[in-house]
Design an enzyme around this catalytic site. Structure first.
Site, mmCIF file in Angstrom:
data_model
loop_
_atom_site.group_PDB
_atom_site.id
_atom_site.type_symbol
_atom_site.label_atom_id
_atom_site.label_comp_id
_atom_site.label_asym_id
_atom_site.label_seq_id
_atom_site.Cartn_x
_atom_site.Cartn_y
_atom_site.Cartn_z
ATOM 1 N N SER A 1 0.475 -0.845 0.051
ATOM 2 C CA SER A 1 -0.011 -0.164 -0.163
ATOM 3 C C SER A 1 0.828 1.078 -0.208
ATOM 4 O O SER A 1 1.787 1.157 0.893
ATOM 5 C CB SER A 1 -0.808 0.194 1.201
ATOM 6 O OG SER A 1 -1.364 1.500 1.168
ATOM 7 N N HIS B 1 -0.529 -1.774 -7.414
ATOM 8 C CA HIS B 1 -0.121 -1.964 -5.398
ATOM 9 C C HIS B 1 -1.529 -2.611 -5.020
ATOM 10 O O HIS B 1 -2.238 -1.976 -5.804
ATOM 11 C CB HIS B 1 -0.033 -0.823 -4.728
ATOM 12 C CG HIS B 1 -0.300 0.073 -4.474
ATOM 13 N ND1 HIS B 1 -1.398 0.300 -3.138
ATOM 14 C CD2 HIS B 1 -0.582 0.966 -5.519
ATOM 15 C CE1 HIS B 1 -1.992 1.450 -3.165
ATOM 16 N NE2 HIS B 1 -1.729 2.150 -4.403
ATOM 17 N N CYS B 2 -1.180 -3.600 -3.742
ATOM 18 C CA CYS B 2 -2.848 -3.461 -3.077
ATOM 19 C C CYS B 2 -2.629 -3.665 -1.898
ATOM 20 O O CYS B 2 -1.958 -2.607 -1.261
ATOM 21 C CB CYS B 2 -3.270 -5.344 -3.625
ATOM 22 S SG CYS B 2 -1.852 -6.133 -2.851
ATOM 23 N N ALA B 3 -2.727 -4.063 -0.561
ATOM 24 C CA ALA B 3 -2.400 -3.399 0.310
ATOM 25 C C ALA B 3 -1.284 -4.292 0.621
ATOM 26 O O ALA B 3 -0.784 -3.530 1.476
ATOM 27 C CB ALA B 3 -3.875 -4.252 1.735
ATOM 28 N N THR C 1 -1.036 -8.209 -6.331
ATOM 29 C CA THR C 1 -0.611 -7.603 -6.772
ATOM 30 C C THR C 1 0.869 -8.685 -7.400
ATOM 31 O O THR C 1 1.156 -8.645 -8.326
ATOM 32 C CB THR C 1 0.649 -6.945 -5.585
ATOM 33 O OG1 THR C 1 -0.413 -5.720 -5.818
ATOM 34 C CG2 THR C 1 1.738 -5.899 -6.555
#
Length: 248
Positions: free
Chosen positions: A38, A140-142, A148
């Site tokens: 993130s 991106h993700c978390a 990702t």
């Protein structure tokens, strides 16, 4: 040689996808595709470090609920295109994890579901990722592991990178788990116990998960390009992506 892991104070899983050997033995160019956890936590001087990469495009794979809770990357001067394209309609339910099956089986099943989900806008994500005009691009993700990791695998696969290298890139996320957890425990001590209670697939990296997934993926779809075509990309766009991202 450029560094694969990019150093930030408040992001621990930021990596350059350059340097791998792709189609026809050509090297993937550095500094074009970046994968990350993130970016919503970034403050100065982290934001300056991100700007120094020349990023033109951010693709945020998180859900709207995650973004509402945590915010988005604080690059709001108009110089960077921001796209939220959630790959999950809902976050995975920890109650669906079966300990007897193990974390690898859980992850492979979830990854195959994500790849097959007709509601998941994988075509839209890939459309951004393969567009040379959007590069340098960060997605991106978390945690930078699952959503990702799948997009990184698809991008590298389209560039002709070998399965072993794709799996090895996925496994590098394991190096980010410790620094992130130390920060999380110091910053949110009241949430630490709930973090520890999450099932193993959520909080650790099972290095063999990607190595197990990829042969199943190829058996189902035939090739990375065939998958991309099934999600609405054209062969010409895939070819342009390779031409732009692979060294001559």
């Amino acid at each position: 040689m450029p560094e694969r892991r990019l150093r930030f104070d408040l992001a621990w899983n930021v990596r350059d996808l350059g340097g791998y050997t792709g189609a026809e033995g050509r090297t993937v160019k550095w500094g074009r595709l970046i994968r990350a956890d993130s970016l919503s936590r970034l403050q100065e001087p982290d934001l300056d470090r991100l700007r120094a990469l020349g990023i033109r495009t951010v693709v945020d794979l998180r859900t709207s609920a995650e973004i509402d809770a945590e915010g988005r990357v604080a690059l709001d001067d108009g110089s960077v295109a921001y796209h939220q394209v959630s790959l999950l309609t809902a976050l995975w339910d920890p109650a669906t994890y079966v300990p007897e099956d193990g974390p690898e089986a859980f992850l492979v099943a979830r990854y195959l579901e994500m790849l097959a989900d007709p509601e998941a806008p994988m075509g839209a994500v890939l459309s951004h990722v393969v567009s040379p005009a959007a590069h340098p691009l960060v997605f991106h993700c978390a945690g930078g592991k699952d959503r990702t990791g799948i997009v990184a695998a698809l991008a590298l696969g389209l560039l002709g990178v070998g399965l072993d290298d794709i799996a090895a890139d996925y496994a590098l996320t394991a190096e980010a788990v410790g620094p992130y957890e130390r920060w999380f425990r110091a910053t949110y001590p009241e949430r630490w116990e709930s973090h520890l209670s999450m099932p193993p697939p959520y909080t650790t990296v099972t290095a063999s998960a990607m190595a197990t997934l990829l042969p199943q993926f190829l058996a189902r779809y035939g090739s990375f390009e065939a998958y991309a075509l099934s999600r609405g990309l054209s062969a010409e766009r895939v070819a342009a992506f390779r031409a732009a991202l692979l060294e001559p």
